[in-house]
Design a protein around this motif. Structure first.
Motif, PDB file in Angstrom:
ATOM      1  N   TRP A 276       0.812  -1.219   0.000  1.00  9.54           N
ATOM      2  CA  TRP A 276       0.000   0.000   0.000  1.00  9.54           C
ATOM      3  C   TRP A 276       0.847   1.272   0.000  1.00  9.54           C
ATOM      4  CZ3 TRP A 276       0.967   3.158   4.090  1.00  9.54           C
ATOM      5  CH2 TRP A 276       1.507   2.575   5.246  1.00  9.54           C
ATOM      6  N   LEU A 281      -2.248  -2.334  -4.281  1.00  9.66           N
ATOM      7  CA  LEU A 281      -3.245  -3.038  -3.489  1.00  9.66           C
ATOM      8  C   LEU A 281      -3.259  -4.489  -3.947  1.00  9.66           C
ATOM      9  CD1 LEU A 281      -6.265  -0.547  -3.490  1.00  9.66           C
ATOM     10  CD2 LEU A 281      -4.563  -0.888  -1.700  1.00  9.66           C
ATOM     11  N   ARG A 298      -8.948   3.953   1.121  1.00 10.16           N
ATOM     12  CA  ARG A 298      -8.024   4.310   0.036  1.00 10.16           C
ATOM     13  C   ARG A 298      -8.575   5.420  -0.852  1.00 10.16           C
ATOM     14  NH1 ARG A 298      -2.630   3.152  -0.767  1.00 10.16           N
ATOM     15  NH2 ARG A 298      -2.097   3.199  -2.968  1.00 10.16           N
TER      16      ARG A 298
END
Length: 354
Positions: A276, A281, A298
């Motif tokens: 991350w 991801l 996110r």
């Protein structure tokens, strides 16, 4: 409870002599007032630092006898903290005056610094000791203004990747979270402790960390769990539906703990846990419910999934430098029986019945 009862219960709790009923009483007292919580946290941290310095010199039976008479919760804040410093010295059974943390607190009013990464963003900071910290979206890191001098302790709410700078052995790097405390014995690790997640997770990239429960966790008497390179420790606050096997090598007192997983991870798959910070991801069999929480933080959106079966669908895939959540959802939709609608910052995910 009167003063004498509080003295006795705090001593018994710290020295792990308290029974279940007494543990509940201590926790109720700590949660009753913010100052109570602060007093206990500082005392507990001092105890832990003393253990780290020289664990063999601490005789908990003798400490228990000498510990009680010193504490007086009704004294003023700074006199109280000063006395707790003397308590730590008694417990340690040696006069390490240079290590009187609480005395420092008593003489110098401390302010707290906070760094936050808002939802939708990642923040990188360098602490005064040279430690690098990446904060994931929706995370907060707090530390005292004297960080790096008498202590290297921080408080994390959310997720962060730590690259610890070398420091004196007498000043270990400690990360406190709501339920667990992590002591760094190495150099690089990821720590995930979001308040709305049902688990605590730490992943060691290099070095080693020690993890133990703190006051807010029912598993306060857990033995320390050491996490080594390429290992992931995950502790569920409430056991999930699926059961996992955990076979500790040398810990025998874990029967009453929340469910624990210790996983060995191939070096090529570590980006699932720390990718991350590089805008990667990775999902490896995660449920859509788990993925939704990651995407909400996110991309700073709200995801609605009313169907429980839908939340439990599992998905595997990776995304790098994907700027918009619509592209992520389109890829997931291409491999999973879902449909979705986007209205502003709200996303509704439904089953694709076609």
């Amino acid at each position: 409870m009167d003063n004498e009862q509080i003295k006795l219960l705090l001593v018994k709790y710290i020295t792990r002599e308290a029974n279940d009923e007494e543990v509940v009483q201590v926790k109720d007292w700590i949660r009753a007032h913010p100052e109570n919580e602060q007093y206990f946290a500082q005392l507990y941290e001092t105890w832990q630092n003393m253990l780290y310095l020289n664990p063999k010199v601490i005789d908990e039976d003798k400490a228990f006898e000498k510990f009680g008479p010193v504490i007086n919760p009704q004294e003023t804040k700074y006199r109280q903290l000063y006395k707790w410093t003397k308590v730590a010295a008694v417990i340690a059974l040696f006069g390490v005056l240079s290590f009187i943390l609480i005395q420092h607190y008593a003489q110098n009013a401390q302010s707290i610094r906070q760094v936050a990464a808002n939802k939708g963003g990642i923040k990188k900071i360098i602490l005064s000791d040279g430690t690098l910290v990446w904060l994931n979206a929706g995370s907060k890191l707090k530390y005292n203004t004297n960080f790096g001098k008498t202590n290297r302790s921080v408080y994390l709410e959310g997720e962060a990747f730590f690259e610890i700078a070398p420091g004196k052995k007498t000043v270990p790097f400690i990360v406190n979270t709501k339920n667990y405390t992590v002591r760094d014995i190495g150099t690089k690790f990821n720590l995930k402790a979001y308040p709305n997640d049902q688990f605590f997770e730490t992943t060691v990239i290099k070095g080693e960390v020690a993890v133990e429960g703190n006051v807010d966790n029912n598993a306060h008497e857990m033995n320390r769990i050491f996490v080594k390179p390429r290992q992931v420790l995950r502790i569920y606050y409430h056991p999930p539906a699926e059961k996992y096997a955990y076979k500790p090598n040398d810990n025998k007192d874990l029967e009453n703990l929340n469910e624990i997983q210790v996983l060995q991870v191939d070096s090529g798959k570590m980006d699932r846990y720390d990718g991350w910070k590089n805008d990667v991801l990775v999902f490896d069999g995660n449920t859509l419910g788990e993925i939704a929480k990651v995407l909400e933080r996110r991309y700073n959106v709200k995801i609605i999934m009313d169907d429980a079966d839908l939340q439990n669908i599992r998905y595997s895939g990776s995304f790098k430098n994907v700027g918009g959540i619509d592209k992520v959802l389109a890829i997931i939709k291409g491999n999973t029986a879902i449909d979705y609608t986007i209205k502003g910052n709200t996303i509704n995910i439904t089953n694709d019945n076609n």
